[in-house]
Design an enzyme around this catalytic site. Structure first.
Site, PDB file in Angstrom:
ATOM      1  N   ASP A 189      -5.477 -65.190  50.819  1.00 10.83           N
ATOM      2  CA  ASP A 189      -6.385 -64.860  49.719  1.00 10.83           C
ATOM      3  C   ASP A 189      -5.601 -64.296  48.537  1.00 10.83           C
ATOM      4  OD1 ASP A 189      -5.880 -62.420  51.177  1.00 10.83           O
ATOM      5  OD2 ASP A 189      -7.642 -61.496  50.257  1.00 10.83           O
ATOM      6  N   ASP A 234       2.107 -63.186  45.645  1.00 12.22           N
ATOM      7  CA  ASP A 234       1.196 -62.358  46.463  1.00 12.22           C
ATOM      8  C   ASP A 234       0.003 -63.179  46.903  1.00 12.22           C
ATOM      9  OD1 ASP A 234      -0.091 -60.245  47.657  1.00 12.22           O
ATOM     10  OD2 ASP A 234      -0.678 -59.264  45.795  1.00 12.22           O
ATOM     11  N   GLU A 266      -7.061 -59.771  52.845  1.00  8.97           N
ATOM     12  CA  GLU A 266      -6.164 -58.633  52.586  1.00  8.97           C
ATOM     13  C   GLU A 266      -6.482 -57.958  51.271  1.00  8.97           C
ATOM     14  OE1 GLU A 266      -2.885 -56.135  51.446  1.00  8.97           O
ATOM     15  OE2 GLU A 266      -3.603 -57.867  50.334  1.00  8.97           O
ATOM     16  N   ASP A 301       5.339 -59.562  52.164  1.00 11.45           N
ATOM     17  CA  ASP A 301       4.237 -59.288  51.233  1.00 11.45           C
ATOM     18  C   ASP A 301       4.550 -58.028  50.418  1.00 11.45           C
ATOM     19  OD1 ASP A 301       1.769 -59.688  50.020  1.00 11.45           O
ATOM     20  OD2 ASP A 301       0.660 -58.587  51.561  1.00 11.45           O
ATOM     21  N   ARG A 358      -4.209 -43.516  46.117  1.00 10.97           N
ATOM     22  CA  ARG A 358      -3.149 -44.030  47.003  1.00 10.97           C
ATOM     23  C   ARG A 358      -2.731 -42.874  47.898  1.00 10.97           C
ATOM     24  NH1 ARG A 358      -2.455 -49.711  46.964  1.00 10.97           N
ATOM     25  NH2 ARG A 358      -3.325 -50.316  44.972  1.00 10.97           N
TER      26      ARG A 358
HETATM   27  N1  BES Z   1       1.118 -57.418  48.635  1.00  5.77           N
HETATM   28  C1  BES Z   1       0.293 -56.363  48.166  1.00  5.77           C
HETATM   29  C2  BES Z   1       0.816 -54.999  48.516  1.00  5.77           C
HETATM   30  C3  BES Z   1       2.093 -54.656  47.829  1.00  5.77           C
HETATM   31  C4  BES Z   1       2.246 -54.847  46.482  1.00  5.77           C
HETATM   32  C5  BES Z   1       3.108 -54.147  48.533  1.00  5.77           C
HETATM   33  C6  BES Z   1       3.436 -54.564  45.863  1.00  5.77           C
HETATM   34  C7  BES Z   1       4.272 -53.846  47.908  1.00  5.77           C
HETATM   35  C8  BES Z   1       4.450 -54.073  46.571  1.00  5.77           C
HETATM   36  C9  BES Z   1      -1.094 -56.537  48.740  1.00  5.77           C
HETATM   37  O1  BES Z   1      -1.551 -57.844  48.638  1.00  5.77           O
HETATM   38  C10 BES Z   1      -2.058 -55.698  47.970  1.00  5.77           C
HETATM   39  O2  BES Z   1      -2.236 -55.935  46.807  1.00  5.77           O
HETATM   40  N2  BES Z   1      -2.694 -54.761  48.626  1.00  5.77           N
HETATM   41  C11 BES Z   1      -3.761 -54.035  48.073  1.00  5.77           C
HETATM   42  C12 BES Z   1      -4.513 -53.462  49.224  1.00  5.77           C
HETATM   43  C13 BES Z   1      -5.887 -53.004  48.914  1.00  5.77           C
HETATM   44  C14 BES Z   1      -6.749 -54.082  48.337  1.00  5.77           C
HETATM   45  C15 BES Z   1      -6.527 -52.441  50.145  1.00  5.77           C
HETATM   46  C16 BES Z   1      -3.229 -52.961  47.159  1.00  5.77           C
HETATM   47  O3  BES Z   1      -2.172 -52.378  47.410  1.00  5.77           O
HETATM   48  O4  BES Z   1      -3.887 -52.706  46.154  1.00  5.77           O
HETATM   49 MN    MN Z   2      -0.172 -59.186  49.286  1.00  3.22          MN
HETATM   50 MN    MN Z   3      -2.231 -58.111  46.513  1.00  4.41          MN
END
Ligand code: BES
Ligand code: MN
Ligand code: MN
Length: 455
Positions: free
Chosen positions: A88, A119, A153, A180, A328
């Protein structure tokens, strides 16, 4: 390995063509209108895993979007690696700011541009291709391999946790391999050992029962936009500290080993500010830039709406205003507990003459791994072999909610072998992925499986 490396190099162009097809699918998990695209993307992933030479592939439907699961268990007695990723993507807006269309992938200067390029479609696809290359060359894999590719995700993995809990035997593994996250810098192999968690909340303030003429009523009516702004401004003090009582109670201090590691990494404030067009970084007083992003919790308003936001002017006192606010989190903060503290505090500071509705949108736990685990060392060595440089260890400010559950429920070691760059515009217009990292990722993945077999 030599034959595998040659095979990867002679096929990488066709892998990129396949990735383009994957990126054309508008698999935006948060938008109801893209529901069928989610099925298409899951089917695409399943088909490609099959084409790679893995026969047992299943698409599990959930209450939300499907989960793709696959396994190849032909290496009895050898470790098992579970490859996790997500198909996604985030919404593409604001569309106007894209230089090329978000779902028509374009290659420019060795980078592929499209929503989901880094991503996580591009990063995740690496592992399907490494498995394919090894299987095509050797007819077998050095370790047992499982795939778990989800479609939720970006909305906090609401159905994956249940799937994981109900299928711990099916998903049993030694290592969970995930691409990721980001590289420390272009061309620098990197293993991430920490992720922040998240509590995502929405606050809605209601004043009068309808929008009112701001002349006839102004001066005598509570204005929900003003009140919401006032509430938000009270959530942090002048030193950048979050004012919610108890918020910092469970925050873990960095270990000595971590402090040593942090010293090796230099992130010049100036370069950081310049890269995103700000005058200087801000944040919690007393902490370095990297500490503020990696190991301290934060609170940010992600969006705010209320009243008249169109062109021109309309003189009203709005009836409603709402804001999306995310925090966060870092080890050992608990998203459920933080949600409660947040709700209690907002209720306390909000005036009693307006209605305030507070809802939780999603949450995820933070993650931190011990640095000296054998599987992490194998991963670091694999990446170093592929990239031709020493691997660095870092934490990340972003979140991948399910990672901690892999560690706790499956008792497996998560390996965050990120291949993206923070500058690749994830969640932003003009998202892209460096194709050299795509190639090096496939090679790293192959080295990792080989290394794991000899552990
Ligand atoms: N891949 C990202 C997380 C990420 C981004 C890790 C940059 C390291 C560096 C992931 O897809 C993401 O965006 N996660 C969301 C999670 C949330 C929707 C629960 C985030 O971090 O905002
Ligand atoms: Mn991601
Ligand atoms: Mn993301």
């Amino acid at each position: 390995m030599k034959e595998i490396l040659n095979f990867i190099d002679s096929n990488v162009d066709s892998y990129i063509e396949e990735l383009k097809d994957f990126l054309k699918i508008q698999s935006i998990s948060t938008l109801p209108e893209n529901k069928t695209d989610m099925q298409t993307a899951a089917q695409f992933v399943a088909d490609k895993i099959k084409q790679a030479g893995i026969e047992k592939v299943t698409i599990y439907q959930t209450e939300g979007h499907p989960i793709v699961y696959a396994e190849w268990m032909g290496a009895p007695g050898k470790p098992t690696v579970l490859i996790y990723g997500h198909y996604d993507v985030q919404p593409a807006d604001p569309i106007d700011l894209w230089e090329t269309s978000p779902f028509e992938p374009v290659i420019k200067d060795g980078k592929i541009y499209a929503r989901g390029a880094t991503d996580d479609k591009g990063q995740m696809y690496v592992h399907i291709k490494s498995v394919e290359a090894i299987l095509k060359v050797n007819g077998t894999l050095p370790v047992n391999v499982k795939f778990l590719i989800e479609g939720e995700e970006e909305i906090g993995s609401p159905n994956l946790y249940t799937f994981l809990k109900n299928n711990t035997e099916l998903l049993k593994c030694d290592a969970v391999l995930i691409s990721d996250t980001s590289l420390w810098e272009e061309g620098v192999p990197t293993i991430t050992y920490g992720l922040r968690g998240i509590s995502y909340m929405e606050v809605e303030v209601t004043g009068p029962n309808r929008d009112l003429h701001s002349g006839t009523y102004g001066g005598a009516v509570p204005n929900p936009v003003n009140i919401l702004a006032d509430i938000i401004s009270k959530l942090k003090d002048k030193n950048g500290r979050i004012t919610i009582p108890g918020f910092y109670d469970d925050v873990l201090k960095p270990t000595k080993q971590e402090k040593e590691n942090l010293k090796k990494l230099k992130y010049p404030e100036k370069e950081f500010a310049k890269s995103i067009g700000i005058k200087k970084s801000v944040g919690e007083k007393g902490y370095s830039l990297l500490e503020r992003i990696w190991s301290r919790p934060t609170l940010d308003c992600n969006g705010i709406v209320g009243g008249f936001t169109g062109k021109g002017a309309k003189t009203i006192i709005p009836s409603k205003a709402s804001a999306k606010i995310s925090m966060r989190l870092v080890p050992n903060q608990n998203p459920k507990k933080i949600e409660k503290l947040f709700t209690k505090y907002i209720k306390k500071i909000a005036p009693d003459y307006v209605d305030v509705k507070i809802t939780s949108i999603h949450g995820g736990s933070p993650f931190i791994a011990k640095l000296n685990q054998p599987i992490m060392k194998v991963a670091a060595k694999a990446m170093a072999s592929a990239f031709g440089k020493e691997t660095v260890f870092m934490r990340e400010g972003g979140s991948i909610p399910i990672v901690v559950d892999f560690a706790e429920k499956l008792k497996a070691t998560p390996v965050l072998m990120g291949l993206g760059l923070d500058s690749e515009n994830l969640h932003s217009p003009n998202e892209h992925f460096n194709l050299n990292h795509f190639r090096l990722g496939i090679i790293s993945s192959a080295y990792f499986m080989n290394g794991l077999a000899n552990l």
